[in-house]
Write an enzyme that holds these catalytic residues in place. Sequence first.
Site, mmCIF file in Angstrom:
data_model
loop_
_atom_site.group_PDB
_atom_site.id
_atom_site.type_symbol
_atom_site.label_atom_id
_atom_site.label_comp_id
_atom_site.label_asym_id
_atom_site.label_seq_id
_atom_site.Cartn_x
_atom_site.Cartn_y
_atom_site.Cartn_z
ATOM 1 N N GLY A 102 67.029 102.787 27.166
ATOM 2 C CA GLY A 102 66.380 102.334 28.330
ATOM 3 C C GLY A 102 66.956 102.745 29.753
ATOM 4 O O GLY A 102 66.800 101.858 30.673
ATOM 5 N N GLY A 103 67.795 103.594 29.917
ATOM 6 C CA GLY A 103 68.151 104.048 31.040
ATOM 7 C C GLY A 103 69.233 102.902 31.847
ATOM 8 O O GLY A 103 69.835 102.218 31.021
ATOM 9 N N THR B 31 66.536 108.102 25.404
ATOM 10 C CA THR B 31 67.743 107.758 24.887
ATOM 11 C C THR B 31 67.786 107.057 23.546
ATOM 12 O O THR B 31 66.803 106.469 23.230
ATOM 13 C CB THR B 31 68.630 107.071 25.826
ATOM 14 O OG1 THR B 31 68.816 107.874 27.055
ATOM 15 C CG2 THR B 31 69.935 106.423 25.181
ATOM 16 N N THR C 196 71.393 111.066 24.190
ATOM 17 C CA THR C 196 70.384 111.229 25.064
ATOM 18 C C THR C 196 70.158 112.755 25.350
ATOM 19 O O THR C 196 70.890 113.363 25.472
ATOM 20 C CB THR C 196 70.547 110.382 26.261
ATOM 21 O OG1 THR C 196 69.294 110.367 27.135
ATOM 22 C CG2 THR C 196 71.719 110.886 27.015
#
Length: 529
Positions: free
Chosen positions: A421-422, A340, A358
Amino acid sequence: MNAFSRSQTIRKPAVRSTGGIVASQSRLAAKAGAVVLANGGDALDAAVATSFALGVLEPWMSGPAGGGAMMIWREAEQKAYCVHYGMRSPAALDPADYPLSGEGVASDLFPWKAVVGDRNVEGATAVAVPGLVDGIGVAHQRFGKQPWQDLLAPAIALAREGLQIDWYAALILASNTRSLARDADAAALFLEDGMWPPVPGWTALVDRRIPNPAMAETLQALATHGHREFYDGEIGRLLAADVAAKGGSLSAEDLSAYRATITEIARTPYRGGGFYLPGDLTAGPTFADVFSRLGAGEMTGAHQPDGQSFGAYADAFAGAYRDRLAGMGDNEAPHSPACTTHFSVVDRDGNMVAMTQTLLSVFGSRVVSPSTGLLLNNGIMWFDPEPGRPNSLAPGKRCLMNVCPVIGETADARFAIGASGGRKIMPAVAQLSSFLIDFGMDLDAAFHHPRIDASGGPAVIADEALSPAILAALAETRRVLTAPRTVYPNSFACPAGVMRRGVENFGASEIMSPWGDAVAEPSGAGDPP
């Protein structure tokens, strides 16, 4: 115990300007947006240029075949809007094509039960309907000032010139070589003889690049024919045919039916300030839940958060994630890498954009469409392959994302922040927002301050640069692990943000990101590149 220096100090000062600023994970992409601002463009115009440039410069993070969400602030209207361009599963997708293997969990981000051959993780069967191009296109139609064709020109030139392979790009390629080698077109584009491209030695000044002429032609067609060419035109037909030839279910009809949405967003008040947040199927609702849990007494009002403050963050994150996992179905492994990118823009008039895009995993599905030169997403991995769950795999279904672009307000300033970073995204954006509102930090201080991550895993991950007193306070009732804030691996999210106070703008990016930077619009020929 780790081998990293305990005495090294790294600083990346926030940029300050009365002109516009773009803060991005790629300095070159931020520069493309800043030039647009200098030429009289709106923040949204700069976002278009930056978005497409990032697809060329950070192909492992995002691209036209991805999705996401953005928040927009319109200064003249005093209104905020959310553009949602998340991915969808194809209409012809059959859940029966993703049988469970009975052999543990998936090999990538999400701890779903493993699918035979990782068909939901890697390859054309993992590709979902992309939304990014429609999202940025409809936003430009509504708010843009400069011609669409001009805004894609920087990305076209970059694709023809080629991605420069420095040590950071080489590190990313090297860590994903095995997956890229499985797709002949991805291997042909990114690898040499099945290996990552050789890089210069310690002192060499070799300029090695990976050009992508097919992507340049795709972007040129988009520039000439408009954003719907991706969905209704030849690009869409070529893309769908390539995916079908590799065994995926994405069709031209899926692309033609796709529509991004623009929604006006109401302000969520918070202690003399407030937030404008993206809606369902993002981390926006979870972010709002966090701030509803933070008690006024826990934010001390001092200039720096203390152990009590970080304990309040950890407890609020834990509670909010329990509700998210139970009701929304996101079950990402909390510390797995994600693909992302985020950037934020403010122009000289005070308009703002916080945009997250992303491909989901690093290099997405690790599949390249040879006709378009585009690296494809693996959005199908967002769904739980086990039936009867909150987020189970089904045809024609919207994907649940962790993106969290935010427009926020303090008593005397406005800011636009997001991160990559999820699942680590939301805690990072929430802490930065709290630093700005609760503790009155400026953008520079907020981005340099150590943070924690508490995103649903078994332990709180704390930056080892936090004081012993804060670490001890956290550990009183929680399991705490410490980690350094490093370039790689990433234990914490990678944020980028801008802020406006009065007529002055500020921009900052993650201090450990080797490519990330905030770039002010140049005011003359002598300005640095």
